[in-house]
Design a protein around this motif. Structure first.
Motif, mmCIF file in Angstrom:
data_model
loop_
_atom_site.group_PDB
_atom_site.id
_atom_site.type_symbol
_atom_site.label_atom_id
_atom_site.label_comp_id
_atom_site.label_asym_id
_atom_site.label_seq_id
_atom_site.Cartn_x
_atom_site.Cartn_y
_atom_site.Cartn_z
ATOM 1 N N ARG A 88 0.723 -1.295 -0.052
ATOM 2 C CA ARG A 88 -0.011 -0.012 0.039
ATOM 3 C C ARG A 88 0.881 1.264 -0.059
ATOM 4 N N HIS A 145 -0.210 4.318 -2.390
ATOM 5 C CA HIS A 145 -1.273 5.022 -1.812
ATOM 6 C C HIS A 145 -0.478 6.067 -1.102
ATOM 7 N N TRP A 200 -10.276 0.048 2.017
ATOM 8 C CA TRP A 200 -9.663 0.103 0.806
ATOM 9 C C TRP A 200 -10.636 -0.267 -0.200
ATOM 10 N N GLU A 201 -11.526 -1.224 -0.284
ATOM 11 C CA GLU A 201 -12.404 -1.452 -1.328
ATOM 12 C C GLU A 201 -13.810 -1.764 -0.902
ATOM 13 N N SER A 202 -14.772 -0.751 -1.350
ATOM 14 C CA SER A 202 -16.051 -0.900 -0.583
ATOM 15 C C SER A 202 -16.934 -2.163 -0.876
ATOM 16 N N ASP A 235 -11.470 3.305 -2.674
ATOM 17 C CA ASP A 235 -11.784 3.340 -4.130
ATOM 18 C C ASP A 235 -13.139 4.366 -4.464
ATOM 19 N N GLU A 246 -11.479 7.937 -4.400
ATOM 20 C CA GLU A 246 -10.793 8.099 -5.747
ATOM 21 C C GLU A 246 -11.845 8.329 -6.783
ATOM 22 N N ALA A 247 -12.754 7.583 -6.907
ATOM 23 C CA ALA A 247 -13.983 7.927 -7.739
ATOM 24 C C ALA A 247 -14.834 9.379 -7.875
#
Length: 543
Positions: free
Chosen positions: A37, A40, A409-411, A437, A440-441
């Motif tokens: 990581r 990031h 980190w990831e929904s 994520d 980031e979007a």
């Protein structure tokens, strides 16, 4: 300017290794996970990472009870994993510092195992041992932070040993020169391995009063009884910490660090209020002590212009040649977005306002993992707790687990991408909603704001090298000015939810990230609004 030390205006990103990224499926973060990581972290534009303890430990206090100062706990990996993490970080332009917990060890450390055998062994005086009083009670009235006396009776030696924290965390005797030599050798081990410096835990706790004098009560208004959820706070702790001899060991640490290039040491001053600011100043003045220090002064519930101004001005007055690190969150306190959210129009607004304010402060800046996501404190239930302090004092003290829950980190991934196993602390829906994520979007996310504000701070000379003066403005506005080489940046922050209007006299332009409007000399700061005004000539701000 080429000789300016890298840490002078650095941004340091704290990693709590247990909660960053698991690579093995055991539910606990580790060094390979951190290595994965690091991009990031580098993408944020920070300069350095600080790792909470990763050394061999029985984990009674989550690694702050060290049983081997020169090896990695298997929970986190190996020395080879550490070397790989360090190399990857350096390749990404990141410095690396690691927590050094020097005031105490675990009771499983070989030093303590030998010390407690009898009163005549080579390490008999390596810890703070003392005989009972005539009635069998402890030698002093000192308290432990984790409940009860700061003394534990050992039936083998028929003496008490001191512990400022858990009974399984005996305090080293820094009045013994052999202890100081041994500790310096452990620090040298990591500097030789390429580490860029240390975060020194409880740096004002090293030396105890050799005469074992009891503490007086904490200062209080006449007739007022001071009650604290932590009995430690009911005493004026002048004999069990903050000893003047403490500085002598810090100077020895600095002499070791100065044998290497570009090393930095930042000390955690474990105290509160004005004394913490005074200690920060004392421990960083001149060139022979710590490079910088931070305290709990800005990690409190207080959120007023006067408080932040007093912290900074008190430090400036006490150590004009010293250097501070300022931070709002870490692994020991409630996350600041939750702590201060009642003062903002929304939680995300608090995340932006507090970042805008923090990055305007003169000195080094520290941020804690998840802060860049506007992460919230996790509400814990008793059966979910792992923090010894929380378990001991529940429900009077909620403890530190709520700020230590894993990174998200990831929904859509199990456990928000932190682990394929069962996470050591729960990942709940309010925290998962802040996943990397998702942010980031979204172009307007807190994550993108952090990148923008860090880039702005790095690019603007007033933010990195400017000296600070404060503006006399009415509540709830905090106003400060950073100035260097004839250029000025006036920084204004509205610390409440109602809009504020100010008058600007002189030529100034809005620059950098902001939430304000300026038209015909009238500046409007909405609730939780902020602005940076760039100018070369004199500008006056008035209500």
């Amino acid at each position: 300017m080429s000789t300016r030390e890298w840490w002078r205006d650095a941004v340091i990103y704290q990693i709590y290794p247990r909660s960053y990224q698991d690579s093995t499926g055991d539910g606990v973060g580790d060094l390979p996970g951190i290595t994965r990581r690091l991009p990031h972290i580098a993408s944020l534009g920070v300069d350095c990472i600080w790792l909470s303890p990763i050394f061999t430990s029985p984990m009674a206090d989550m690694g702050y009870d060290v049983s081997n100062y020169t090896d990695i706990d298997p929970l986190f990996g190996t020395l080879d994993d550490f070397d790989e993490m360090l190399k990857t970080a350096h390749d990404l332009g990141l410095k690396v510092i690691v927590d050094q917990v020097l005031s105490h060890t675990s009771d499983q450390h070989p030093w303590f195992i030998e010390s407690r055998k009898d009163r005549d062994n080579p390490k008999a005086d390596w810890y703070v041992w003392a005989d009972p009083l005539e009635d069998g009670s402890p030698p002093t009235n000192w308290h432990s932070h984790f409940g009860g006396p700061a003394w534990e009776y050992d039936a083998t030696r028929r003496q008490y040993y001191q512990h400022n924290f858990l009974t399984s965390q005996p305090d080293l005797n820094f009045n013994n020169p052999d202890v100081q030599h041994a500790i310096l050798d452990t620090c040298k081990f990591w500097l030789d391995r390429g580490l860029d410096g240390f975060r020194l835990d409880t740096v004002n706790y090293y030396v105890h009063d050799a005469q074992l004098r009891s503490n007086p009560p904490a200062p209080r208004p006449e007739g007022m009884i001071v009650m604290s959820s932590d009995l430690f706070g009911m005493q004026d702790n002048i004999y069990n910490k903050n000893r003047p001899e403490n500085v002598l060991f810090i100077e020895r640490l600095r002499a070791l660090a100065d044998q290497y290039d570009e090393i930095m040491m930042v000390g955690e001053v474990g105290d509160h209020g004005q004394r913490s600011i005074d200690l920060m100043a004392d421990y960083t003045k001149g060139n022979g002590r710590l490079h910088m220090a931070y305290s709990f002064a800005m990690l409190s519930d207080e959120f007023t212009p006067a408080h932040f101004r007093n912290c900074i001005e008190s430090f400036q007055a006490g150590a004009p040649d010293g250097h501070p690190e300022w931070s709002f969150s870490n692994h020991d306190v409630v996350r600041h977005v939750s702590r201060w959210s009642k003062y903002a129009v929304s939680e995300d607004a608090m995340a932006r306002l507090s970042a805008a304010m923090l990055f305007s402060f003169e000195g080094t800046i520290g941020i804690y993992q998840g802060e860049e996501l506007g992460q919230l404190e996790t509400v814990m239930e008793y059966h979910e707790l792992t923090d010894a302090q929380a378990i001991r004092y529940w429900p009077g003290i909620k403890g530190r687990d709520g700020c230590r829950t894993p990174m998200v980190w990831e929904s859509d991934a199990p456990n928000a991408g932190f682990t394929d196993g069962t996470p050591w602390l729960p990942i709940k829906a309010p925290q998962a909603a802040h996943a990397v994520d998702l942010q980031e979007a979204a172009n307007d996310s807190v994550l993108h704001f952090y990148r923008d504000i860090i880039a702005f701070r790095r690019a603007h000379p007033c933010m990195t090298r400017g000296k600070t003066t404060f503006l006399d403005l009415p509540d709830p506005v905090l106003g400060l000015r950073r100035s260097v080489d004839g250029r000025h940046l006036t920084c204004l922050f509205n610390l409440r939810t109602d809009a504020v209007t100010l008058q600007v006299s002189g030529a100034a332009s809005i620059t950098g990230p902001h939430d304000a409007t300026l038209a015909d000399g009238t500046l409007t700061l909405p609730g939780s609004g902020f602005v940076y005004l760039d100018h070369a000539d004199t500008v006056t701000i008035s209500a």
